[in-house]
Design an enzyme around this catalytic site. Structure first.
Site, PDB file in Angstrom:
ATOM      1  N   ASP A  16       0.811  -1.227   0.000  1.00  0.00           N
ATOM      2  CA  ASP A  16       0.000   0.000   0.000  1.00  0.00           C
ATOM      3  C   ASP A  16       0.838   1.269   0.000  1.00  0.00           C
ATOM      4  O   ASP A  16       0.444   2.294   0.567  1.00  0.00           O
ATOM      5  CB  ASP A  16      -0.962   0.012   1.208  1.00  0.00           C
ATOM      6  CG  ASP A  16      -1.869  -1.197   1.213  1.00  0.00           C
ATOM      7  OD1 ASP A  16      -2.200  -1.680   0.121  1.00  0.00           O
ATOM      8  OD2 ASP A  16      -2.242  -1.647   2.310  1.00  0.00           O
ATOM      9  N   LYS A  59       1.815   2.070  -5.107  1.00  0.00           N
ATOM     10  CA  LYS A  59       2.365   1.495  -6.348  1.00  0.00           C
ATOM     11  C   LYS A  59       1.439   1.755  -7.529  1.00  0.00           C
ATOM     12  O   LYS A  59       1.877   2.090  -8.624  1.00  0.00           O
ATOM     13  CB  LYS A  59       2.576  -0.024  -6.183  1.00  0.00           C
ATOM     14  CG  LYS A  59       3.561  -0.386  -5.086  1.00  0.00           C
ATOM     15  CD  LYS A  59       3.638  -1.880  -4.871  1.00  0.00           C
ATOM     16  CE  LYS A  59       2.385  -2.489  -4.286  1.00  0.00           C
ATOM     17  NZ  LYS A  59       2.087  -2.064  -2.907  1.00  0.00           N
ATOM     18  N   GLY A 115      -4.530  -4.343  -3.778  1.00  0.00           N
ATOM     19  CA  GLY A 115      -5.537  -3.326  -4.100  1.00  0.00           C
ATOM     20  C   GLY A 115      -4.755  -2.094  -4.504  1.00  0.00           C
ATOM     21  O   GLY A 115      -4.117  -1.467  -3.662  1.00  0.00           O
ATOM     22  N   GLN A 162       2.040  -6.067  -3.195  1.00  0.00           N
ATOM     23  CA  GLN A 162       2.516  -6.177  -1.806  1.00  0.00           C
ATOM     24  C   GLN A 162       3.797  -5.355  -1.630  1.00  0.00           C
ATOM     25  O   GLN A 162       3.965  -4.370  -2.321  1.00  0.00           O
ATOM     26  CB  GLN A 162       2.734  -7.658  -1.417  1.00  0.00           C
ATOM     27  CG  GLN A 162       1.447  -8.449  -1.247  1.00  0.00           C
ATOM     28  CD  GLN A 162       0.832  -8.916  -2.557  1.00  0.00           C
ATOM     29  OE1 GLN A 162       1.484  -9.508  -3.364  1.00  0.00           O
ATOM     30  NE2 GLN A 162      -0.448  -8.652  -2.753  1.00  0.00           N
TER      31      GLN A 162
END
Ligand code: GDP
Ligand code: IMO
Ligand code: MG
Length: 431
Positions: A13, A16, A40, A225
């Site tokens: 988070d 990216k 996400g 990730q």
């Protein structure tokens, strides 16, 4: 032509998605190489938010091709939903611009069931997974019983694999995890219906990349990730089940290391973590709450509140080494506006000794005390700034210290979620 890799340097988070969307302007192809829909990645373009879980974050750029590499674990239901959502937003989705590797492993309903049942059984000791079946899918891949995208093109092979796997999974689900067994027929029927829609998108992604490289095209590889969630190098066992480090591009997209030229590490200007696990610089106080609320730190996949803390450069320095970072993109710098004093962790003190790399043992990590440098904050709103020179002096000092401690130049500074809220100091594609 320089091919670029974007990786997270913390616990995910980092922003990216935003940076990949931005850099796609200079790329021809964008490829994911690991992880799944535990990711996400948020893009904000023309005021509209899009969250990519599986489809590469370059998809909003018409004319650019997006590839899902063999290292990604793919939940076909999620992929199809994501494709539909994008079509609903007017984005064209077709095999000319989106391809799925035939070698990518598929997440099956039993993977999700196992993920959830195991987490429930662990109670307080749970890992805090996203519950998307990521770990169990990678286990089957390593155990050589996985279902791959190519199996969707051969219904008989698909049937046999699902039948065999279900026998073992149901035994484990029922007998050990006190969970409901799953029936074969609905799963098989569902995957046959997925096959009808997905087969036209299934291709050899490695060959596609090779062709593009021969034609002199620019490729952008999008990590999911972050380095400290890496199964080998992260805070094991509080990690994900893939390798988010840059080296995984080669195995996860089918490309040689000589084809990677610039590795951008995304560094959030502070640290966050969702899920369980150690977090030396965590702030469980008003400052942590301030950062959490200003940064809107809620998970883009699960909606969970993200834990927040000071920037930990011990972690980032480990990431510099593990990924071979060429440059850093600093994100969410605007979130720190309004704090009087800022702290950066530059080392840990472990049993009276200064260390500059994270220990593997979680017991030793728990005894690590962050060594902080303190510096003045800034009060000016920087979200509207587009030139480095106009940043407040205190902001420049903060950035300079990050470069000094990590030894890596900053190429991009992000001061807001929108595509244009960015200061580009050096475009990685102009190597
Ligand atoms: P990813 O998983 O690394 O792609 O990051 P996420 O999308 O999960 O989380 C990053 C969040 O921060 C998203 O809501 C982005 O819209 C937002 N974001 C990205 N860059 C910035 C920035 O520079 N400033 C602010 N305020 N928000 C940002
Ligand atoms: P992006 O790509 C942040 C975390 C989960 C959990 C651990 C294991 O958006 O940065 P898993 O479901 O992978 O088995 O969960 O990893 N995690 C992430 N945290 N961002 C992510 O992705 C994450 N993907 C997994 O919260 O702690
Ligand atoms: Mg995310």
């Amino acid at each position: 032509m320089p091919n670029t890799v974007v990786v997270g340097t913390q616990w995910g988070d980092e922003g990216k998605g935003k940076i990949v969307d931005l850099l796609t302007a200079g790329a021809d192809l964008v490829a994911r190489f690991q992880g799944g829909n535990n990711a996400g990645h948020t893009l904000v373009v023309s005021g509209e938010q899009t969250i990519c879980h599986l489809i590469p974050s370059g998809i909003l750029h018409e004319g650019k091709k997006c590839l899902i590499g063999n290292g990604v674990v793919v939940d076909p239901a999620v992929l199809l939903d994501e494709m539909d959502d994008l079509v609903g937003k007017g984005v064209s989705i077709n095999p000319q611009r989106l391809l799925l590797s035939e070698k990518a492993h598929l997440i099956m309903p039993y993977h999700k069931a196992l993920d959830l049942a195991r987490e429930a059984a662990k109670g307080k000791a749970k890992l805090g997974t996203t519950g998307r079946g990521i770990g169990p899918c990678y286990e089957d891949k390593a155990g050589r019983v996985g279902v791959r995208a190519v199996d969707l093109t051969e219904p008989e092979a698909l049937e046999e694999k699902i039948r065999n796997n279900l026998k073992e999974k149901n035994f484990y689900l029922e007998g050990y995890l006190n969970s409901e067994p799953l029936a074969f027929q609905p799963i098989f029927d569902q995957y046959l219906s997925f096959a009808e829609k997905l087969v036209p998108f299934i291709a050899d992604v490695s060959l596609e990349i090779d062709r593009a490289i021969r034609e002199g095209k620019n490729i952008l590889f999008e990590g999911a990730q972050g380095t400290h969630l890496d199964i080998d190098h992260g805070t094991y066992p509080f990690v994900t089940s893939s390798n988010p480090v840059s080296g995984a591009v080669c195995a996860g997209a089918g490309v040689g290391p000589d084809k990677l030229h610039h590795i951008v590490g995304i560094v959030k200007a502070y640290t966050t973590r969702v899920g369980s696990g150690p977090f030396p610089t965590e702030l469980e106080d008003k400052t942590g709450d301030y950062i959490q609320s200003r940064g809107a730190e809620f998970g883009a996949t699960t909606g969970r509140r993200r834990r927040c803390g000071w920037l930990d450069l011990v972690m980032v320095c480990d990431s510099v080494r593990l990924n071979g970072l060429s440059s850093l993109a600093i994100t969410k710098l605007d979130v720190l506006t309004g704090l009087d004093r800022l702290r950066i962790c530059v080392a840990y003190e472990l049993d009276g000794r200064r260390i500059e790399s994270r220990p593997a043992s979680l017991n030793r990590l728990a005894r690590c005390v962050p060594v902080y440098e303190e510096m003045p904050g800034w009060q000016e709103d920087i979200a509207g700034l587009r030139e480095f020179d106009r940043l407040p002096g205190a902001t420049k000092n903060y950035l300079k210290r990050i470069e000094e401690v990590t030894g890596v130049p900053i190429s991009i500074i992000s001061v807001g979620p929108m595509r244009d809220q960015t200061i580009v100091l050096k475009d990685p594609f102009e190597n």
